[in-house]
Every structure is written in structure tokens, then in C-alpha cells.
Design a protein around this motif. Structure first.
Motif, PDB file in Angstrom:
ATOM      1  N   LYS A  29       0.849  -1.250  -0.261  1.00  0.00           N
ATOM      2  CA  LYS A  29      -0.094   0.012  -0.072  1.00  0.00           C
ATOM      3  C   LYS A  29       0.843   1.084  -0.031  1.00  0.00           C
ATOM      4  N   ASP A  30       1.700   1.343   0.788  1.00  0.00           N
ATOM      5  CA  ASP A  30       2.989   2.606   0.959  1.00  0.00           C
ATOM      6  C   ASP A  30       3.402   2.670  -0.367  1.00  0.00           C
ATOM      7  N   ILE A  31       3.852   1.794  -1.321  1.00  0.00           N
ATOM      8  CA  ILE A  31       4.440   1.825  -2.458  1.00  0.00           C
ATOM      9  C   ILE A  31       3.368   2.480  -3.676  1.00  0.00           C
ATOM     10  N   LEU A  32       2.234   1.741  -3.517  1.00  0.00           N
ATOM     11  CA  LEU A  32       1.362   2.508  -4.364  1.00  0.00           C
ATOM     12  C   LEU A  32       0.946   3.784  -4.192  1.00  0.00           C
ATOM     13  N   ASP A  33       0.738   4.014  -2.827  1.00  0.00           N
ATOM     14  CA  ASP A  33       0.453   5.521  -2.335  1.00  0.00           C
ATOM     15  C   ASP A  33       1.427   6.498  -3.083  1.00  0.00           C
ATOM     16  N   GLY A  34       2.582   5.989  -3.310  1.00  0.00           N
ATOM     17  CA  GLY A  34       3.700   6.847  -3.812  1.00  0.00           C
ATOM     18  C   GLY A  34       3.739   7.172  -5.267  1.00  0.00           C
ATOM     19  N   ILE A  35       2.850   6.285  -5.785  1.00  0.00           N
ATOM     20  CA  ILE A  35       2.873   6.613  -7.157  1.00  0.00           C
ATOM     21  C   ILE A  35       1.785   7.199  -8.005  1.00  0.00           C
ATOM     22  N   ASN A  36       2.018   8.533  -8.316  1.00  0.00           N
ATOM     23  CA  ASN A  36       1.040   9.677  -8.778  1.00  0.00           C
ATOM     24  C   ASN A  36       1.098   9.713 -10.201  1.00  0.00           C
ATOM     25  N   GLU A  37       1.504   8.636 -10.870  1.00  0.00           N
ATOM     26  CA  GLU A  37       1.344   8.736 -12.554  1.00  0.00           C
ATOM     27  C   GLU A  37       0.440   7.537 -13.052  1.00  0.00           C
ATOM     28  N   PRO A  38       0.257   7.689 -14.130  1.00  0.00           N
ATOM     29  CA  PRO A  38      -0.882   6.648 -14.645  1.00  0.00           C
ATOM     30  C   PRO A  38      -0.357   5.152 -14.714  1.00  0.00           C
ATOM     31  N   VAL A  39      -1.026   4.053 -14.215  1.00  0.00           N
ATOM     32  CA  VAL A  39      -0.573   2.719 -14.166  1.00  0.00           C
ATOM     33  C   VAL A  39      -0.992   1.966 -15.113  1.00  0.00           C
ATOM     34  N   VAL A  40      -0.346   1.000 -15.826  1.00  0.00           N
ATOM     35  CA  VAL A  40      -0.666   0.047 -16.684  1.00  0.00           C
ATOM     36  C   VAL A  40      -0.618  -1.229 -15.805  1.00  0.00           C
ATOM     37  N   VAL A  41      -1.919  -2.002 -15.648  1.00  0.00           N
ATOM     38  CA  VAL A  41      -1.970  -2.962 -14.760  1.00  0.00           C
ATOM     39  C   VAL A  41      -2.193  -4.222 -15.499  1.00  0.00           C
ATOM     40  N   VAL A  42      -1.198  -5.373 -15.471  1.00  0.00           N
ATOM     41  CA  VAL A  42      -1.246  -6.585 -16.121  1.00  0.00           C
ATOM     42  C   VAL A  42      -1.324  -7.885 -14.982  1.00  0.00           C
ATOM     43  N   SER A  43      -2.126  -8.194 -15.208  1.00  0.00           N
ATOM     44  CA  SER A  43      -2.249  -9.403 -14.149  1.00  0.00           C
ATOM     45  C   SER A  43      -2.457 -10.812 -14.771  1.00  0.00           C
ATOM     46  N   VAL A  44      -1.886 -11.953 -14.056  1.00  0.00           N
ATOM     47  CA  VAL A  44      -1.851 -13.247 -14.713  1.00  0.00           C
ATOM     48  C   VAL A  44      -2.613 -14.281 -13.740  1.00  0.00           C
ATOM     49  N   VAL A  45      -3.259 -15.203 -14.279  1.00  0.00           N
ATOM     50  CA  VAL A  45      -3.994 -15.974 -13.562  1.00  0.00           C
ATOM     51  C   VAL A  45      -4.222 -17.238 -14.308  1.00  0.00           C
ATOM     52  N   GLY A  46      -4.250 -18.457 -13.822  1.00  0.00           N
ATOM     53  CA  GLY A  46      -4.161 -19.547 -14.255  1.00  0.00           C
ATOM     54  C   GLY A  46      -3.997 -20.767 -13.249  1.00  0.00           C
ATOM     55  N   LEU A 122     -10.645  -7.359 -11.621  1.00  0.00           N
ATOM     56  CA  LEU A 122     -11.192  -6.250 -11.433  1.00  0.00           C
ATOM     57  C   LEU A 122     -10.204  -5.331 -11.258  1.00  0.00           C
ATOM     58  N   LEU A 123      -8.910  -5.627 -10.938  1.00  0.00           N
ATOM     59  CA  LEU A 123      -7.850  -4.794 -10.779  1.00  0.00           C
ATOM     60  C   LEU A 123      -6.988  -4.225 -12.154  1.00  0.00           C
ATOM     61  N   SER A 124      -7.136  -5.371 -13.172  1.00  0.00           N
ATOM     62  CA  SER A 124      -6.020  -5.326 -14.299  1.00  0.00           C
ATOM     63  C   SER A 124      -6.766  -4.318 -15.302  1.00  0.00           C
ATOM     64  N   SER A 125      -5.846  -3.935 -16.200  1.00  0.00           N
ATOM     65  CA  SER A 125      -6.181  -3.446 -17.432  1.00  0.00           C
ATOM     66  C   SER A 125      -6.185  -4.394 -18.593  1.00  0.00           C
ATOM     67  N   THR A 126      -5.137  -5.335 -18.210  1.00  0.00           N
ATOM     68  CA  THR A 126      -4.881  -6.345 -19.273  1.00  0.00           C
ATOM     69  C   THR A 126      -4.946  -7.724 -18.354  1.00  0.00           C
ATOM     70  N   LEU A 127      -5.723  -8.426 -18.598  1.00  0.00           N
ATOM     71  CA  LEU A 127      -5.551  -9.953 -17.870  1.00  0.00           C
ATOM     72  C   LEU A 127      -4.928 -10.844 -18.793  1.00  0.00           C
ATOM     73  N   VAL A 128      -4.032 -11.481 -18.376  1.00  0.00           N
ATOM     74  CA  VAL A 128      -3.296 -12.707 -18.786  1.00  0.00           C
ATOM     75  C   VAL A 128      -3.743 -13.950 -18.278  1.00  0.00           C
ATOM     76  N   TYR A 129      -4.453 -14.853 -19.122  1.00  0.00           N
ATOM     77  CA  TYR A 129      -5.085 -16.133 -18.563  1.00  0.00           C
ATOM     78  C   TYR A 129      -4.396 -17.318 -19.160  1.00  0.00           C
ATOM     79  N   ASN A 130      -3.611 -17.982 -18.146  1.00  0.00           N
ATOM     80  CA  ASN A 130      -2.659 -18.891 -18.472  1.00  0.00           C
ATOM     81  C   ASN A 130      -3.351 -20.423 -18.459  1.00  0.00           C
ATOM     82  N   SER A 131      -3.320 -21.242 -19.629  1.00  0.00           N
ATOM     83  CA  SER A 131      -3.648 -22.327 -19.436  1.00  0.00           C
ATOM     84  C   SER A 131      -2.718 -23.550 -20.005  1.00  0.00           C
TER      85      SER A 131
END
Length: 304
Positions: A29-46, A122-131
Motif C-alpha cells: 500500500k505504501d508503495i502504491l500510495d507513492g505512485i502519482n502517475e498513470p498505471v498500466v496493470v497486467v495480471s496473470v491467472v491460471g 477487477l484490478l487489471s487493465s489487461t488480464l493474462v489467462y494462462n492455460s
């Protein structure tokens, strides 16, 4: 990303507390609180032990970082985060989220799997689905289940927003998460089949669309078959697919990916890995909320 926030290694973002509930780690949370620029969020699931962490390390431009592991035991627990300067978009931060593998026999908690998966969507802007091996019906139905759950959360969040406008108490933080991922990249690992449909060569993307094709008819069986595909296509209007061959031929090398050099891995595997990273850097969009508002690390959807 600001220089003082450089992360040499990932940190845990979401963990299970002593009661099994998910919570945000203060360090993240502390790391994220310090980021004041746009974020590109990529998450991977599988599924667990299918090489998800390797892909996230490559997107971070590193050989190691997210734990790979070489045994049947799952190494990633909860959701881990690595924030790095975006290699293609100056003034943007690339937030990589590596999730706990689904179906870990040691944990045996499908409900927890579902919530981890849903949070990643919900958190990602791009979801990577690994099968693994193929795009099969089980993987399609699992993705549909989570997408449906995410949509239900969005509906409930919208209702909460309406209540808030009327002065009623509500879980207002949930409103911040109203946004579909929009982009989905389906990664098939250890693919050994020929990319052919009706005896004609097809692309990786053709293979994905073939798997998501809906059948004609009105019977209940056909409706049940079509529903998950229709839902996935609506939720992820932008879709991409990459099929990966095995990274190495020997079992020993397969368990040492973290220390092997690029020249030690299969050439075709490295080519696909390069195409995957290039695509993600160019096509993964900035995370936005409802109303197209741009998200920074300070947004409550990451930190509440």
C-alpha cells in the motif's frame, strides 16, 4: 515511476489473514500510495505450476523476481506485485500482478481461488489467462464463472454508488473498482498440436476465436454451451492469444528456467516470448475507472 520507489523485487499485495480473509499488505500500500502517475496493470491467472511467474518476470525485464519454483508445490500465495517503469510509455508505471495458482491441492480452497481470480480481473487493465496444453471447455467455463462474479460485483458497486449519492452508508471503496479489464490475452503453455482447423493453417488468434465460437440452435444444451462464450466475448472485447511450445526439451532444464540463459532455451519459445512481451508493452492500456478516469497508484481500488 519515481526513482525512490524503484522495486528491486516483488512484494505481496494481497494475502490471507489468520482467519483466511484477503487483506492488503501495508508495505505494498505504501508503495502504491507513492505512485502519482498513470498505471498500466497486467495480471496473470491460471492453474498453479504452469509458468505464470516466468512471464511476469520477462515483462519486468528480469530473469528472476517472482518465485518460479521447480517442485509440485505452489510458490506464489495471494497476489504479488512488482511496479517498474513502463518500457514504452514514459511517465507511466507498469504494475505486474502475479496471482496464486488455481487448483493448488495443498490449499484445496476453490472459494479462495475464485476471489483471487476475481480480484485479478477487477484490478487489471489487461488480464493474462494462462492455460496448459489446449484451450479446453473447463478453462472457458472457469473464466466465465469469474467474469460473471466480477460483473455481479460491478452491479452491486453501482447500487452502492447510488446509495452514496443519496447519503446512505455504503462500501464506497468498491465503487472504485467498477471497470472491466477490457483486454484479455490467453496464453497456452506447452502447446504441441498443429494450428489447423478444417485442414487449413490458422493463427493463434484464430484458435482462440474458434474455441469461443457459439453454436447455432435453441436447445438448453446449446444455450448452456454458448453462455460462457458470449459472456467472455462481451466482457473482453479485445482478445489476443499466444501458444507457447515447451521452453526446453529436458526435464532438468524445465526446472531451471530461472537460471538458464536465453540461448539455452528453445528458439521458438524465446521468439513467442518476445512477441508476447512486445504486444503487452504496446497494447496494454492504462487502467481506467468508470467514466474513463485514469488510475494512479493512489487510487483506493488498489489500497482499500
Amino acid at each position: 515511476m519515481q526513482p525512490n520507489l524503484y522495486m528491486p523485487a516483488p512484494v505481496c499485495l494481497i494475502e490471507n489473514d489468520e482467519n483466511g480473509r484477503l487483506r492488503v499488505r501495508k508495505e505494498a500500500k505504501d508503495i502504491l500510495d507513492g505512485i502519482n502517475e498513470p498505471v498500466v496493470v497486467v495480471s496473470v491467472v491460471g492453474l498453479y505450476r504452469t509458468g505464470k511467474s516466468y512471464l511476469m518476470n520477462r515483462l519486468a525485464g528480469q530473469q528472476s523476481g517472482f518465485a518460479l519454483g521447480s517442485t509440485i508445490e505452489s510458490k506464489t500465495k495471494g497476489i504479488w506485485m512488482w511496479c517498474v517503469p513502463h518500457p514504452n510509455k514514459e511517465g507511466h508505471t507498469l504494475v505486474l500482478l502475479d496471482t496464486e495458482g488455481l487448483g493448488d491441492v495443498a490449499k484445496g480452497d476453490s472459494k479462495n481461488d475464485g476471489w483471487i481470480f476475481c480480484l485479478a480481473v477487477l484490478l487489471s487493465s489487461t488480464l493474462v489467462y494462462n492455460s496448459r496444453g489446449t484451450i479446453d471447455n473447463t478453462a472457458v467455463e472457469k473464466l466465465h464463472y469469474v467474469v460473471d462474479l466480477a460483473e455481479q460485483i460491478k452491479i452491486r458497486s453501482t447500487a452502492a454508488a447510488d446509495d452514496e449519492e443519496e447519503g446512505e452508508d455504503s462500501d464506497s471503496w468498491r465503487v472504485k473498482c467498477i471497470c472491466s479489464a477490457g483486454n484479455a490475452t490467453w496464453v497456452v503453455r506447452g502447446f504441441t498440436l498443429d494450428l489447423e482447423i478444417d485442414w487449413k493453417k490458422v493463427t493463434d488468434d484464430d484458435y482462440l476465436e474458434f474455441a469461443l465460437n457459439m453454436r447455432k440452435g435453441v436447445s438448453k444444451k446449446i444455450r448452456d454451451y454458448n453462455l460462457p462464450r458470449e459472456c467472455i466475448k462481451r466482457y473482453f472485447p479485445s482478445r489476443k492469444c499466444f501458444v507457447f511450445p515447451f521452453p526446453a526439451t529436458s526435464h532438468q532444464d524445465m526446472t531451471r528456467l530461472e537460471i538458464l540463459q536465453d540461448q539455452d532455451l528453445a528458439q521458438q519459445f524465446m521468439e513467442v516470448t518476445g512477441h508476447f512481451c512486445d504486444y503487452m508493452f504496446v497494447n496494454s492500456d492504462v487502467k481506467r475507472l468508470q467514466g474513463r478516469h485514469i488510475v494512479t497508484g493512489q487510487c483506493e481500488c488498489f489500497t482499500k
